[in-house]
Motif scaffolding. Structure first.
Motif, PDB file in Angstrom:
ATOM      1  N   PRO A 249       0.843  -1.191   0.000  1.00 11.34           N
ATOM      2  CA  PRO A 249       0.000   0.000   0.000  1.00 11.34           C
ATOM      3  C   PRO A 249       0.888   1.255   0.000  1.00 11.34           C
ATOM      4  O   PRO A 249       1.938   1.255   0.637  1.00 11.34           O
ATOM      5  CB  PRO A 249      -0.774  -0.115   1.317  1.00 11.34           C
ATOM      6  CG  PRO A 249      -0.754  -1.563   1.655  1.00 11.34           C
ATOM      7  CD  PRO A 249       0.547  -2.081   1.121  1.00 11.34           C
TER       8      PRO A 249
ATOM      9  N   LYS B 257      -5.261  -3.072  -0.587  1.00 14.98           N
ATOM     10  CA  LYS B 257      -4.272  -2.031  -0.303  1.00 14.98           C
ATOM     11  C   LYS B 257      -4.945  -0.754   0.205  1.00 14.98           C
ATOM     12  O   LYS B 257      -4.446  -0.087   1.097  1.00 14.98           O
ATOM     13  CB  LYS B 257      -3.456  -1.724  -1.559  1.00 14.98           C
ATOM     14  CG  LYS B 257      -2.419  -2.788  -1.860  1.00 14.98           C
ATOM     15  CD  LYS B 257      -1.881  -2.689  -3.264  1.00 14.98           C
ATOM     16  CE  LYS B 257      -1.212  -1.358  -3.533  1.00 14.98           C
ATOM     17  NZ  LYS B 257      -0.773  -1.259  -4.938  1.00 14.98           N
TER      18      LYS B 257
ATOM     19  N   SER C  46      -5.656   0.282   3.869  1.00 18.14           N
ATOM     20  CA  SER C  46      -4.624   0.826   4.756  1.00 18.14           C
ATOM     21  C   SER C  46      -4.973   2.232   5.244  1.00 18.14           C
ATOM     22  O   SER C  46      -4.393   2.695   6.219  1.00 18.14           O
ATOM     23  CB  SER C  46      -3.274   0.834   4.046  1.00 18.14           C
ATOM     24  OG  SER C  46      -3.307   1.709   2.949  1.00 18.14           O
TER      25      SER C  46
ATOM     26  N   TYR D 221       1.650  -7.136   5.553  1.00 19.73           N
ATOM     27  CA  TYR D 221       0.986  -6.896   4.266  1.00 19.73           C
ATOM     28  C   TYR D 221       1.392  -7.933   3.233  1.00 19.73           C
ATOM     29  O   TYR D 221       0.580  -8.360   2.404  1.00 19.73           O
ATOM     30  CB  TYR D 221       1.248  -5.476   3.758  1.00 19.73           C
ATOM     31  CG  TYR D 221       0.184  -4.514   4.245  1.00 19.73           C
ATOM     32  CD1 TYR D 221      -1.132  -4.632   3.796  1.00 19.73           C
ATOM     33  CD2 TYR D 221       0.472  -3.512   5.166  1.00 19.73           C
ATOM     34  CE1 TYR D 221      -2.122  -3.769   4.256  1.00 19.73           C
ATOM     35  CE2 TYR D 221      -0.507  -2.656   5.634  1.00 19.73           C
ATOM     36  CZ  TYR D 221      -1.806  -2.788   5.170  1.00 19.73           C
ATOM     37  OH  TYR D 221      -2.786  -1.952   5.613  1.00 19.73           O
TER      38      TYR D 221
ATOM     39  N   LEU E 152      -1.131 -10.045   1.100  1.00 21.78           N
ATOM     40  CA  LEU E 152      -1.263  -9.726  -0.322  1.00 21.78           C
ATOM     41  C   LEU E 152      -0.574 -10.713  -1.265  1.00 21.78           C
ATOM     42  O   LEU E 152      -1.049 -10.935  -2.376  1.00 21.78           O
ATOM     43  CB  LEU E 152      -0.740  -8.307  -0.588  1.00 21.78           C
ATOM     44  CG  LEU E 152      -1.691  -7.204  -0.121  1.00 21.78           C
ATOM     45  CD1 LEU E 152      -0.977  -5.863  -0.039  1.00 21.78           C
ATOM     46  CD2 LEU E 152      -2.889  -7.091  -1.066  1.00 21.78           C
TER      47      LEU E 152
END
Lengths: 224, 222, 251
Positions: A69, B159, B162, B197, B201
């Protein structure tokens, strides 16, 4: 003056301050896009190299930037690098850096995709017409690639503007932060301020991104 | 890696696990809702339903041209003024659904529109009505074509979650920031953040790549 | 049967426009039970549009189309029921790519006609045997050649037990060596007594299969003659010119 409370937007310099706040994120996005485009073109060309090391390096870079992110990247740059190397980057510099790294990866992938999407027979027929390699690129490949690239590049700009809204979370005073300040100051006189202020921020962002999206869509349709 | 404080890491890893659960929870329900929104809206666009079509187009523009964080601020801080009070989790799920709905709609719509008109006509000539034609012929093919796009949307939306720390939800970002602020264990906190993450992911991304590859090879092409 | 006195297909005064273009300009046409009618004409004369109107895929501006005495009306409830009496095969391979051959064929019998799976399957397999494709019943369309796909498309239409079959240039998109296998299936169908309306550019086939030829030009029926007569002795200059284009003679 106890109406809906929408007046709070126009009290004193409030609206101008919101616009200034928006400009902070716009400035970051514009800087990042301006740097990402040339860097991304270079990166895209780098990715088409047949060298296995170049391929591996660019692959890891692209995948890491893409899978994380953007906020995580922002945290790494702002909190992590600052401390690890003792460099005291200010938040805005970290933001421009991160969004440039991200933009370069995205742009590079667009460039690679556009180059790959030109069918082989375009090269073949250019050569069959007796063009040199340079001429083939100059007259045939690059003009077609640019056409394919422009709409997604413009789209990248709107994505950039939207994503820079994150910088409030590393403490940059941008439009959301300014909005919060306005709300806090007027909490008692205008209890509904948060509705109007955040509504206004929402619309301001929309007005900043929408025309750009429309342009991208228009070009995409025209040049397809 | 030896300068990392492993005691700190083992001590606070459970905190990250807890936060990761919240991230996954929000992403799961948000994406599920987004997909539902996408199915309904893309069908309405495909059939060119008169007024609804304009409303959906306006929704898509609005949702695609504003940042999720701003959408969340409006939902969480703004709406209570007109009597709509939602918890942070609800706001986050609605926000992801609002944002993701437009992306899913666009993906599915282009999938639907890529199906040759002749498919619809031959279904009609066999006596299939509109509903059967959609259910048996158009939708399954459109879904298959949309798989790569849907996967990309899913990764994008995970994502995007976040940013929910912005409305004070204790997700991964929130925990990381908290630990940095409290103990100055920046490297450890950030390393755990990145790993968390990656754990969420990477599998999704690998599955997406596999699906896409399978699609490309199995391709329906006549 | 009471309906026996109707013609299988009756088209009268049919007009169809696309914007300012008049594609069909007052077409009259009847096909009786068991008859095989071939529509000829240069491209753009409205042949395909006529077939699409008959199957209710295009709306009609004026005139009427009756199948077995019942009016074809776009958007009406009776249309899906009526369409089961009409089998149509298109020029491009229109098989459903995500379903295997058997599922392609049995989809409509099961879902639309509510027949049992076993019974529909049995008929499908029997029809596939007839066109020599039984071995391919589990294959997907992409594994078949163009000619095989068109034969499956014919079987798929037949499996609804239609009373009339429409063929819209079904061999036009095929490689030359695959044309024959499709035409043979159609010829066999015709000999079996199926009512057929065929649009084609294969002159020899038209001559072999047709009871009657309808020659269409600029949306009008110029000739409507028994097949032999049309080929031996066309009445209009347009038809003569048209037939001429298929002949190669040393000047």
């Amino acid at each position: 003056m106890q109406g809906s409370g929408i007046e709070v937007l126009f009290l004193g310099s409030n609206f101008a301050r919101l616009l200034e706040g928006l400009w902070v994120t716009m400035r970051i996005s514009i800087l990042a896009v301006v740097m990402s485009v040339p860097l991304g073109i270079l990166f895209g060309l780098f990715m088409t190299l047949q060298n296995p090391i170049a391929k591996a390096v660019s692959r890891v870079y692209l995948e890491f930037i893409r899978i994380m992110p953007q906020l995580v990247l922002l945290f790494i740059a702002y909190f992590g690098v600052t401390r690890a190397f003792g460099w005291n980057w200010d938040a805005e510099f970290s933001a421009v850096l991160v969004f440039t790294l991200w933009g370069t990866a995205e742009m590079g992938d667009l460039v690679r995709g556009a180059l790959k999407s030109i069918p082989q027979h375009q090269y073949d027929s250019a050569q069959a017409l007796g063009m040199s390699r340079m001429q083939t690129f100059g007259y045939i490949i690059i003009p077609q690639t640019l056409r394919r690239l422009l709409p997604p590049t413009i789209n990248l700009t709107t994505r950039m503007i939207k994503t820079t809204s994150l910088v409030v979370l590393i403490g940059i005073t941008e439009v959301l932060k300014v909005g919060k300040q306005i709300i806090d100051v007027n909490r008692f006189r205008y209890p509904t301020a948060s509705l109007w202020v955040y509504g206004a921020v929402f619309i301001l962002y929309f007005l900043a991104c929408w025309p750009v999206s429309v342009l991208a869509k228009y070009l995409e349709k025209r040049w397809r | 890696m030896k300068y990392l404080d492993w005691n700190f890491i083992t001590k606070y890893a459970p905190l990250y696990a807890e936060a990761a659960k919240l991230t996954v929870f929000i992403a799961f329900w948000g994406i599920l809702l987004a997909f539902a929104v996408g199915v309904i809206c893309s069908a309405a666009l495909y059939y060119k339903v008169p007024v609804l079509r304009r409303i959906i187009q306006a929704y898509i523009e609005l949702s695609r041209n504003t940042p999720l964080l701003v959408q969340l601020f409006f939902l969480y801080f703004g709406l209570p003024n007109i009597g709509i009070v939602w918890s942070g989790e609800t706001c986050a799920i609605i926000g992801i659904a609002f944002l993701g709905g437009s992306y899913m709609t666009e993906t599915l719509r282009s999938g639907l529109e890529s199906i040759d008109k002749i498919q619809e006509e031959s279904a009609a000539s066999l006596g299939l009505n509109k509903w059967l034609t959609m259910k048996e012929i158009i939708f399954p093919q459109a879904m298959a074509i949309s798989v790569p796009g849907i996967c990309a949307n899913v990764i994008f939306l995970i994502k995007e979650t976040s940013v929910v720390s912005g409305i004070a939800l204790a997700d991964l970002m929130y925990v990381a920031k908290d630990l940095i602020g409290l103990y100055y264990k920046t490297d450890e906190s950030l390393t755990m953040l990145v790993i968390a993450y990656l754990i969420i992911l990477l599998p999704v991304s690998i599955i997406a790549t596999l699906l896409e590859r399978r699609m490309r090879h199995a391709g329906f092409g006549n | 049967m009471a309906q026996q006195n109707h013609n299988m297909l009756e088209v009268s005064g049919l007009k169809k426009r696309f914007g300012d273009d008049i594609v069909l300009d007052g077409v009259d046409l009847t096909v009786s039970r068991g008859e095989v009618v071939v529509i000829l004409g240069s491209s753009g004369c409205g042949k395909s549009t006529l077939l699409r109107c008959i199957n209710g895929l295009e709306s009609v501006d004026e005139g009427s189309i009756r199948i077995d005495g019942e009016e074809v009306a776009v958007g009406s409830r009776s249309l899906t029921r009526l369409r089961q009496k009409i089998g149509m095969v298109f020029q491009s391979y229109d098989l459903f790519p995500h379903k295997n051959i058997l599922d392609n064929i049995t989809l409509a019998p099961v879902k639309v006609q509510k027949r049992s799976k076993q019974e529909a399957r049995a008929q499908a397999e029997q029809l596939l045997r007839r066109v020599g494709l039984w071995e391919k019943r589990k294959a997907y369309p992409r594994e078949l050649s163009g000619g095989q796909k068109q034969r499956v498309a014919i079987v798929r239409a037949l499996c609804l037990n239609p009373e009339i079959m429409l063929f819209d240039e079904v061999t036009a998109a095929l490689d030359p060596e695959m044309v024959r296998e499709v035409l043979d299936v159609m010829l066999e169908l015709a000999q079996g007594g199926m009512t057929m309306l065929i649009v084609t550019h294969e002159m020899q086939f038209a001559r072999a299969v047709a009871d009657r030829i309808v020659f269409l030009d600029e949306g009008k029926v110029l000739e409507n003659l028994p097949a032999e007569e049309f080929f031996e002795n066309p009445r209009t200059q347009r038809a003569k010119d048209f037939l001429q284009t298929f002949e190669f003679k040393k000047q």
